[in-house]
Design a protein around this motif. Structure first.
Motif, PDB file in Angstrom:
ATOM      1  N   MET A 335      64.794  39.756  42.124  1.00 22.59           N
ATOM      2  CA  MET A 335      64.024  38.746  42.847  1.00 22.59           C
ATOM      3  C   MET A 335      62.968  38.162  41.921  1.00 22.59           C
ATOM      4  SD  MET A 335      63.439  40.403  46.647  1.00 22.59           S
ATOM      5  CE  MET A 335      62.768  38.869  47.317  1.00 22.59           C
ATOM      6  N   ALA A 336      62.592  36.921  42.198  1.00 24.09           N
ATOM      7  CA  ALA A 336      61.568  36.236  41.422  1.00 24.09           C
ATOM      8  C   ALA A 336      60.561  35.609  42.363  1.00 24.09           C
ATOM      9  CB  ALA A 336      62.201  35.166  40.539  1.00 24.09           C
ATOM     10  N   TYR A 337      59.314  35.580  41.913  1.00 19.05           N
ATOM     11  CA  TYR A 337      58.245  34.938  42.678  1.00 19.05           C
ATOM     12  C   TYR A 337      57.526  33.961  41.773  1.00 19.05           C
ATOM     13  CZ  TYR A 337      53.768  34.203  44.979  1.00 19.05           C
ATOM     14  OH  TYR A 337      52.659  33.621  45.536  1.00 19.05           O
ATOM     15  N   ILE A 338      57.350  32.737  42.265  1.00 21.41           N
ATOM     16  CA  ILE A 338      56.616  31.699  41.534  1.00 21.41           C
ATOM     17  C   ILE A 338      55.478  31.231  42.430  1.00 21.41           C
ATOM     18  CG2 ILE A 338      56.742  29.452  40.417  1.00 21.41           C
ATOM     19  CD1 ILE A 338      59.701  29.950  39.939  1.00 21.41           C
ATOM     20  N   GLY A 339      54.259  31.370  41.932  1.00 17.34           N
ATOM     21  CA  GLY A 339      53.076  31.132  42.752  1.00 17.34           C
ATOM     22  C   GLY A 339      52.659  29.680  42.828  1.00 17.34           C
ATOM     23  N   ILE A 340      53.538  28.826  43.298  1.00 18.82           N
ATOM     24  CA  ILE A 340      53.190  27.428  43.549  1.00 18.82           C
ATOM     25  C   ILE A 340      53.458  27.113  45.015  1.00 18.82           C
ATOM     26  CG2 ILE A 340      53.566  26.636  41.193  1.00 18.82           C
ATOM     27  CD1 ILE A 340      56.322  25.660  42.050  1.00 18.82           C
ATOM     28  N   LEU A 341      52.815  26.057  45.503  1.00 20.59           N
ATOM     29  CA  LEU A 341      52.936  25.672  46.910  1.00 20.59           C
ATOM     30  C   LEU A 341      52.592  26.866  47.783  1.00 20.59           C
ATOM     31  CD1 LEU A 341      56.193  23.519  46.612  1.00 20.59           C
ATOM     32  CD2 LEU A 341      53.825  22.719  46.587  1.00 20.59           C
ATOM     33  N   TRP A 342      53.497  27.269  48.634  1.00 14.74           N
ATOM     34  CA  TRP A 342      53.276  28.416  49.519  1.00 14.74           C
ATOM     35  C   TRP A 342      53.735  29.729  48.881  1.00 14.74           C
ATOM     36  CZ3 TRP A 342      56.569  24.352  50.072  1.00 14.74           C
ATOM     37  CH2 TRP A 342      57.925  24.610  49.851  1.00 14.74           C
ATOM     38  N   GLY A 343      54.215  29.643  47.654  1.00 15.73           N
ATOM     39  CA  GLY A 343      54.786  30.806  46.989  1.00 15.73           C
ATOM     40  C   GLY A 343      56.291  30.796  47.163  1.00 15.73           C
ATOM     41  N   ILE A 344      57.024  30.514  46.095  1.00 10.02           N
ATOM     42  CA  ILE A 344      58.475  30.371  46.188  1.00 10.02           C
ATOM     43  C   ILE A 344      59.150  31.654  45.712  1.00 10.02           C
ATOM     44  CG2 ILE A 344      60.469  29.047  45.399  1.00 10.02           C
ATOM     45  CD1 ILE A 344      58.611  26.675  45.021  1.00 10.02           C
ATOM     46  N   ILE A 345      60.109  32.118  46.499  1.00  6.36           N
ATOM     47  CA  ILE A 345      60.841  33.345  46.183  1.00  6.36           C
ATOM     48  C   ILE A 345      62.301  33.010  45.948  1.00  6.36           C
ATOM     49  CG2 ILE A 345      61.600  35.591  47.060  1.00  6.36           C
ATOM     50  CD1 ILE A 345      58.974  35.716  48.636  1.00  6.36           C
ATOM     51  N   PHE A 346      62.840  33.510  44.853  1.00  9.74           N
ATOM     52  CA  PHE A 346      64.259  33.362  44.554  1.00  9.74           C
ATOM     53  C   PHE A 346      64.912  34.737  44.556  1.00  9.74           C
ATOM     54  CE2 PHE A 346      62.330  29.651  42.523  1.00  9.74           C
ATOM     55  CZ  PHE A 346      63.149  28.625  42.976  1.00  9.74           C
ATOM     56  N   GLY A 347      66.214  34.765  44.824  1.00  9.15           N
ATOM     57  CA  GLY A 347      66.941  36.020  44.893  1.00  9.15           C
ATOM     58  C   GLY A 347      67.809  36.293  43.691  1.00  9.15           C
ATOM     59  N   ASP A 348      68.957  36.946  43.959  1.00 10.19           N
ATOM     60  CA  ASP A 348      69.799  37.479  42.895  1.00 10.19           C
ATOM     61  C   ASP A 348      70.271  36.421  41.907  1.00 10.19           C
ATOM     62  OD1 ASP A 348      69.677  40.072  43.930  1.00 10.19           O
ATOM     63  OD2 ASP A 348      71.360  39.727  45.275  1.00 10.19           O
TER      64      ASP A 348
END
Length: 371
Positions: A335-348
């Motif tokens: 998983m990945a987390y990018i702290g922009i906007l509301w916080g974007i999470i990506f998966g596999d």
């Protein structure tokens, strides 16, 4: 301070910090003398270490230990292998003293000492010990059937995924001292999402608890602080690191460090009472998560500020950088987390594309001048 023939010394060659900065300054300041000091004759690509230390079923020990052969694009750079024991600042510049007694003088000093880790991430600083260290660590993982990982941050999560990739039948338990995995600086949905992924792989997760003792490998029962009993034959520390800054406090005074041992810096990443000493990376007390991308952002500001100092121009402040973390779950997920906007999470799929498959090794090698 004149640009020509100025001596810039960088202590620490982390692949996300000191080594990249040394390469950048070599190009940016062709008349300055750039010296990089590091205990090992290569930079260790730390994102690769969980996979590298769990098993030899990869070529990471050949590719993720990155030599400095092509580091400096100009002839103004040099590498010194050694461990810094002491800093002796002066009115104009100073000297760093290595453990073997060698002295290296500087006009500007950059500290990128990184962190001290425990367990299988406690990579030896002695080149001759690396091969034995990897062999012994891999053998422990291969022999064990019930493995307890003490710490459920990124390190513990990534180790659990690597173990399950190779040995799906092994029992893996993570013990973590918070209500959710990782730290509270990340959103709950990100932390809960990873817990579900781990449990789906058969990994046990015990929260709000701690492992205080680390017995020698072999059958045992681990007693946690809150009374859990866990059968294990290998107990590994996967807790977070502590700053590698003892030599800084010893040399420049205890007031250069905060209560956690991190180096106090100004907005321009200078030490408070030593304007010609900068610091970067995991070891500084900026209020942000410690990540490779953050170290690279520090290096970008420092490349500008070192050049500005040499030419008598104003220095720029470091105003923080975007929060980005990618945590693998073996070779095919995460998983990945990018702290922009509301916080974007990506998966596999996203994590596999960017990190899980290669562990950023090709990108890291490229950043240090190698293919």
């Amino acid at each position: 301070m004149a640009n020509s023939d100025s001596k810039i010394v960088i202590v620490g060659a982390g692949s996300g910090g000191g080594a990249v900065l040394a390469r950048t300054l070599s190009s940016k300041l062709p008349t300055a003398k750039i010296t990089l000091i590091n205990p090992l004759p290569y930079s260790v690509s730390r994102p690769a270490l969980p996979r590298m230390t769990v098993s030899d079923q990869n070529d990471l020990s050949e590719t993720a230990l990155i030599p400095f052969d092509k580091l400096f694009p100009k002839p103004n750079g040099s590498f010194v292998q050694g461990l810094v024991e002491t800093i002796r600042p002066g009115d104009k510049g100073g000297v760093v003293v290595l453990a073997d007694g060698q002295e290296v003088s500087y006009d500007i000093l950059v500290l990128a000492p990184g962190s001290i880790w425990e367990g299988p991430l406690d990579f030896p600083a002695d080149k001759d010990s690396v091969k034995a260290f990897l062999g012994e660590t891999r053998a422990r993982f291969a022999k064990a059937q019930k493995i307890v990982l003490a710490g459920g941050g990124a390190v513990g999560i990534e180790f659990s995924g690597e173990i399950k990739d190779i040995w799906p039948e092994k029992e893996v338990t993570i013990v973590h001292g918070d209500t959710l995995l990782m730290s509270a600086q990340y959103p709950d949905r990100f932390r809960k999402g990873f817990e579900k992924r781990l449990r789906d792989r058969g990994i046990s997760v015990i929260l709000n608890d701690f492992v205080d003792e680390f017995p020698a490998p072999g059958p045992t029962t681990v007693k946690t602080r809150n009374g859990h009993s866990i059968d294990a034959d290998l107990v590994i520390s996967t807790r977070g690191p502590r700053p590698n800054t003892a030599f800084v406090g010893r040399s420049l005074g205890a007031d250069t460090l905060d209560e956690r041992g991190q180096i106090k810096v100004t907005k321009t990443l200078q030490l408070l009472n030593h304007p010609n000493i900068f610091a970067m990376g995991d070891a500084i007390n900026t209020a942000e998560n410690k990540q490779i991308m953050r170290s690279l952002a520090h290096g970008g500001i420092l490349a500008t500020n070192v050049a500005a100092m040499l030419s008598g121009k104003a220095l720029k402040p470091y105003n923080g950088s975007m929060d980005v973390i990618m945590i693998t779950n073996g070779k095919t997920g995460g998983m990945a987390y990018i702290g922009i906007l509301w916080g974007i999470i990506f998966g596999d799929w996203f994590t596999r594309l960017i990190k899980s498959k290669s562990l950023l090794v090709p990108m890291t090698r490229s950043s240090l001048g190698l293919k």
